[in-house]
Design a protein around this motif. Structure first.
Motif, PDB file in Angstrom:
ATOM      1  N   TRP B 274       0.858  -1.186   0.000  1.00  0.00           N
ATOM      2  CA  TRP B 274       0.000   0.000   0.000  1.00  0.00           C
ATOM      3  C   TRP B 274       0.892   1.232   0.000  1.00  0.00           C
ATOM      4  N   ARG B 275       0.548   2.192  -0.839  1.00  0.00           N
ATOM      5  CA  ARG B 275       1.341   3.420  -0.878  1.00  0.00           C
ATOM      6  C   ARG B 275       1.253   4.118   0.473  1.00  0.00           C
ATOM      7  N   GLY B 276       2.408   4.520   0.995  1.00  0.00           N
ATOM      8  CA  GLY B 276       2.439   5.250   2.259  1.00  0.00           C
ATOM      9  C   GLY B 276       2.321   4.372   3.486  1.00  0.00           C
ATOM     10  N   VAL B 277       1.972   3.111   3.312  1.00  0.00           N
ATOM     11  CA  VAL B 277       1.751   2.230   4.459  1.00  0.00           C
ATOM     12  C   VAL B 277       2.750   1.076   4.462  1.00  0.00           C
ATOM     13  N   GLY B 278       2.979   0.490   3.284  1.00  0.00           N
ATOM     14  CA  GLY B 278       3.873  -0.652   3.187  1.00  0.00           C
ATOM     15  C   GLY B 278       3.099  -1.924   2.878  1.00  0.00           C
ATOM     16  N   SER B 279       3.814  -3.052   2.961  1.00  0.00           N
ATOM     17  CA  SER B 279       3.193  -4.318   2.585  1.00  0.00           C
ATOM     18  C   SER B 279       2.314  -4.837   3.719  1.00  0.00           C
ATOM     19  N   ILE B 280       1.110  -5.296   3.366  1.00  0.00           N
ATOM     20  CA  ILE B 280       0.208  -5.900   4.337  1.00  0.00           C
ATOM     21  C   ILE B 280      -0.126  -7.306   3.825  1.00  0.00           C
ATOM     22  N   PRO B 281       0.124  -8.325   4.662  1.00  0.00           N
ATOM     23  CA  PRO B 281      -0.148  -9.691   4.202  1.00  0.00           C
ATOM     24  C   PRO B 281      -1.623  -9.890   3.845  1.00  0.00           C
ATOM     25  N   LYS B 282      -1.842 -10.644   2.784  1.00  0.00           N
ATOM     26  CA  LYS B 282      -3.200 -11.043   2.355  1.00  0.00           C
ATOM     27  C   LYS B 282      -4.163  -9.860   2.246  1.00  0.00           C
ATOM     28  N   SER B 283      -3.662  -8.746   1.741  1.00  0.00           N
ATOM     29  CA  SER B 283      -4.499  -7.538   1.695  1.00  0.00           C
ATOM     30  C   SER B 283      -4.854  -7.126   0.273  1.00  0.00           C
ATOM     31  N   GLY B 284      -4.709  -8.056  -0.699  1.00  0.00           N
ATOM     32  CA  GLY B 284      -5.041  -7.685  -2.064  1.00  0.00           C
ATOM     33  C   GLY B 284      -5.570  -8.861  -2.861  1.00  0.00           C
ATOM     34  N   TYR B 285      -5.973  -8.580  -4.090  1.00  0.00           N
ATOM     35  CA  TYR B 285      -6.339  -9.630  -5.046  1.00  0.00           C
ATOM     36  C   TYR B 285      -5.335  -9.624  -6.183  1.00  0.00           C
ATOM     37  N   LYS B 286      -5.052 -10.835  -6.710  1.00  0.00           N
ATOM     38  CA  LYS B 286      -4.368 -10.950  -8.000  1.00  0.00           C
ATOM     39  C   LYS B 286      -5.172 -11.910  -8.851  1.00  0.00           C
ATOM     40  N   LEU B 287      -4.895 -11.901 -10.158  1.00  0.00           N
ATOM     41  CA  LEU B 287      -5.616 -12.818 -11.048  1.00  0.00           C
ATOM     42  C   LEU B 287      -5.220 -14.252 -10.751  1.00  0.00           C
ATOM     43  N   ARG B 288      -6.160 -15.163 -10.813  1.00  0.00           N
ATOM     44  CA  ARG B 288      -5.843 -16.585 -10.714  1.00  0.00           C
ATOM     45  C   ARG B 288      -5.040 -17.009 -11.945  1.00  0.00           C
ATOM     46  N   TYR B 289      -4.247 -18.067 -11.770  1.00  0.00           N
ATOM     47  CA  TYR B 289      -3.345 -18.479 -12.857  1.00  0.00           C
ATOM     48  C   TYR B 289      -4.107 -18.785 -14.142  1.00  0.00           C
ATOM     49  N   GLU B 290      -5.300 -19.337 -14.010  1.00  0.00           N
ATOM     50  CA  GLU B 290      -6.043 -19.722 -15.230  1.00  0.00           C
ATOM     51  C   GLU B 290      -6.421 -18.524 -16.101  1.00  0.00           C
ATOM     52  N   PHE B 291      -6.269 -17.320 -15.547  1.00  0.00           N
ATOM     53  CA  PHE B 291      -6.552 -16.109 -16.347  1.00  0.00           C
ATOM     54  C   PHE B 291      -5.256 -15.383 -16.728  1.00  0.00           C
ATOM     55  N   HIS B 292      -4.108 -16.105 -16.699  1.00  0.00           N
ATOM     56  CA  HIS B 292      -2.817 -15.422 -16.898  1.00  0.00           C
ATOM     57  C   HIS B 292      -2.696 -14.785 -18.280  1.00  0.00           C
ATOM     58  N   GLU B 293      -3.490 -15.254 -19.237  1.00  0.00           N
ATOM     59  CA  GLU B 293      -3.467 -14.617 -20.575  1.00  0.00           C
ATOM     60  C   GLU B 293      -3.937 -13.166 -20.514  1.00  0.00           C
ATOM     61  N   HIS B 294      -4.649 -12.838 -19.447  1.00  0.00           N
ATOM     62  CA  HIS B 294      -5.177 -11.471 -19.306  1.00  0.00           C
ATOM     63  C   HIS B 294      -4.463 -10.689 -18.198  1.00  0.00           C
ATOM     64  N   ASP B 295      -3.314 -11.209 -17.769  1.00  0.00           N
ATOM     65  CA  ASP B 295      -2.570 -10.591 -16.664  1.00  0.00           C
ATOM     66  C   ASP B 295      -1.454  -9.714 -17.234  1.00  0.00           C
ATOM     67  N   ALA B 296      -1.664  -8.395 -17.189  1.00  0.00           N
ATOM     68  CA  ALA B 296      -0.713  -7.472 -17.827  1.00  0.00           C
ATOM     69  C   ALA B 296       0.674  -7.555 -17.189  1.00  0.00           C
ATOM     70  N   GLU B 297       0.718  -7.757 -15.878  1.00  0.00           N
ATOM     71  CA  GLU B 297       2.003  -7.803 -15.199  1.00  0.00           C
ATOM     72  C   GLU B 297       2.855  -8.946 -15.766  1.00  0.00           C
ATOM     73  N   ARG B 298       2.204 -10.064 -16.048  1.00  0.00           N
ATOM     74  CA  ARG B 298       2.875 -11.223 -16.602  1.00  0.00           C
ATOM     75  C   ARG B 298       3.209 -11.000 -18.077  1.00  0.00           C
ATOM     76  N   LEU B 299       2.237 -10.498 -18.835  1.00  0.00           N
ATOM     77  CA  LEU B 299       2.408 -10.344 -20.287  1.00  0.00           C
ATOM     78  C   LEU B 299       3.537  -9.387 -20.645  1.00  0.00           C
ATOM     79  N   PHE B 300       3.617  -8.301 -19.882  1.00  0.00           N
ATOM     80  CA  PHE B 300       4.600  -7.272 -20.245  1.00  0.00           C
ATOM     81  C   PHE B 300       5.878  -7.400 -19.434  1.00  0.00           C
ATOM     82  N   ASN B 301       5.882  -8.383 -18.536  1.00  0.00           N
ATOM     83  CA  ASN B 301       7.094  -8.717 -17.796  1.00  0.00           C
ATOM     84  C   ASN B 301       7.793  -7.466 -17.259  1.00  0.00           C
ATOM     85  N   VAL B 302       7.009  -6.622 -16.566  1.00  0.00           N
ATOM     86  CA  VAL B 302       7.582  -5.380 -16.049  1.00  0.00           C
ATOM     87  C   VAL B 302       8.435  -5.717 -14.832  1.00  0.00           C
ATOM     88  N   LYS B 303       9.665  -5.278 -14.867  1.00  0.00           N
ATOM     89  CA  LYS B 303      10.592  -5.581 -13.766  1.00  0.00           C
ATOM     90  C   LYS B 303      10.260  -4.720 -12.545  1.00  0.00           C
TER      91      LYS B 303
END
Lengths: 72, 386
Positions: B274-303
């Motif tokens: 979280w901006r200004g707060v830091g990392s909080i465990p289990k505090s977000g959602y990410k796409l499930r692997y079966e939808f990885h074709e639609h996962d921009a972070e994976r597709l564009f491999n942003v470092k």
């Protein structure tokens, strides 16, 4: 999809998440999706409670003020 | 308008305030979780209608504010690619990354578009088969069903050139994190009405129990907020710590099951920074692997990008209710909505931006009222409601 009237502006709204919504219902909309139908009975109940509270207050005001100034 | 105007009724507001005055016997600190509630409180001057014993501090519930700098820099890296059409809600465009914002990138020629709904991106993707359409999927639980639906429909309709950059955040872990902090001052919560429209409020019950804090799920109109505050104060005075539902015309205890089902099909819980707060465990959602074709972070491999926040900005403390916007030396000076230094000045829902827009920086400059002052007036409510 359905049409929702926002105080005069009509927009297309996705109703997938509110299968219970009927024509003339009020819905809560966020980024193009209806998320909840407004429960009219519950709205009326809360509002009546608030109004009742204020009526009671009017009756009780002097007594309560006295009690508060005298006690903890 | 029905179900709106009656919740802005001035006479009724005054009655609820009177009831709060009669109820309160000692100082209490309440936090409203949502940025929308913060905005209403400052707009209508609700904090100044309350007796001085009751202090409102502003919570972390502004989705634009808490999106991490790393994620914004990733968005910028993707948006600058010539093969990309980058779509976003409007208020993300002005959020400063480490370098510039999306609006500046747009002025330099990047194809960046503002959309009203993530579903609009599917149309753009169909119309531009030679481009990759990326949606910046930020937000709390309230926005997750819409974002989930965009990915779900993209898969159903085989729209392969659509992906989302996911930066979803969840409320319950963030308020648990606030309560665990040694700096915590919050004794009761006005819970997030729209988040609970989706999620219900069962998951708040263990938090209320564990930390012995009342949590009142609250709406967004002045009467809602005042009634939510009254219910929380009644509990604090009585020494109880229940989850109550002020916003019952919209929120049910189980939330919207249909929406939850699709969210759970598309997303899974993950750790989130979280901006200004830091990392909080289990505090977000990410796409499930079966939808990885639609996962921009994976597709564009942003470092991972090395980022630097402003050293003067105290937005992290503001987001956790430890400080108020006034307490920051940069507030209204180096830091304004036109040139925000940090998270809480960026979005209209951020506490610093709300204070600025409604002129509280002018009062601070004039040596006038701060949020803790006793000079409270109903004039601001009258002005807005009338």
């Amino acid at each position: 999809m359905g049409k929702a009237n926002f105080g005069g502006i009509v927009k297309q709204v996705c109703l997938e998440y509110t299968p219970e919504a009927k024509v003339d219902d009020y819905v809560l909309v966020h980024v193009g999706f209806a998320l909840s139908t407004i429960d009219e009975a519950e709205a009326a109940r809360t509002y009546e409670l608030l109004k009742e509270m204020s009526q009671l207050q009017e009756l009780e005001v002097p007594e309560i003020r006295e009690a508060m100034s005298g006690g903890p | 308008m029905k179900f709106l105007d009656e919740y802005r009724d001035e006479a009724l507001a005054t009655k609820v305030v009177d009831e709060i005055r009669r109820t309160v016997t000692k100082p209490w600190v309440l936090m409203e979780v949502c940025g929308g509630q913060t905005h209403a409180i400052v707009k209508y001057g609700i904090d100044r209608l309350l007796p001085e014993e009751v202090e409102l501090v502003h919570g972390p519930g502004c989705p634009v504010c808490v999106t991490s700098l790393e994620m914004i820099d990733k968005a910028h890296a993707i948006a600058q690619r010539p093969d990309v059409i980058f779509c976003s809600f409007g208020d993300m465009l002005r959020v400063p990354g480490s370098d510039v914002d999306l609006l500046v990138l747009k002025s330099r020629g990047a194809d960046i578009r503002v959309v009203y709904s993530p579903i609009d991106c599917l149309k753009i993707a169909r119309a531009n088969p030679d481009k990759k359409v990326v949606f910046f999927a930020i937000g709390f639980e309230t926005t997750a069903p819409a974002n989930a639906m965009s990915v779900w429909q993209a898969r159903q309709q085989e729209i392969k050139n659509f992906s989302i950059l996911v930066s979803h955040v969840l409320v319950p872990p963030s308020i648990a994190s606030i309560l665990q902090s040694p700096l915590n001052r919050v004794q009761g919560f006005l819970g997030p009405g729209h988040v609970c429209t989706i999620m219900g409020y069962r998951e708040y019950e263990p938090i209320a129990e564990r930390f012995r804090v009342p949590i009142v799920i609250t709406g967004f109109e002045p009467i809602d907020i005042l009634q939510g505050a009254l219910m929380a104060i009644q509990q604090l005075e009585a020494g109880t710590h229940e989850v109550q539902n002020q916003y019952a015309r919209v929120v049910q205890r189980d939330g919207n099951r249909v929406a939850q089902d699709l969210v759970n099909k598309v997303f899974e819980v993950c750790d989130r920074k979280w901006r200004g707060v830091g990392s909080i465990p289990k505090s977000g959602y990410k796409l499930r692997y079966e939808f990885h074709e639609h996962d921009a972070e994976r597709l564009f491999n942003v470092k991972e990008i090395d980022t630097q926040e402003s050293s003067t900005c105290i937005s992290g403390l503001v987001l956790r209710g430890v400080k108020k916007p006034h307490d920051c030396p940069a507030f209204g000076k180096q830091c304004t909505p036109e040139h925000p230094l940090g998270a809480t000045m960026v979005s209209a829902e951020g506490a610093c931006a709300a204070y600025y827009v409604y002129g509280r920086h002018l009062e601070a400059k004039n040596g006038g009222r701060s949020s803790g002052d006793a000079d409270r007036t109903s004039s601001s409510l009258t002005a807005e409601v009338a």
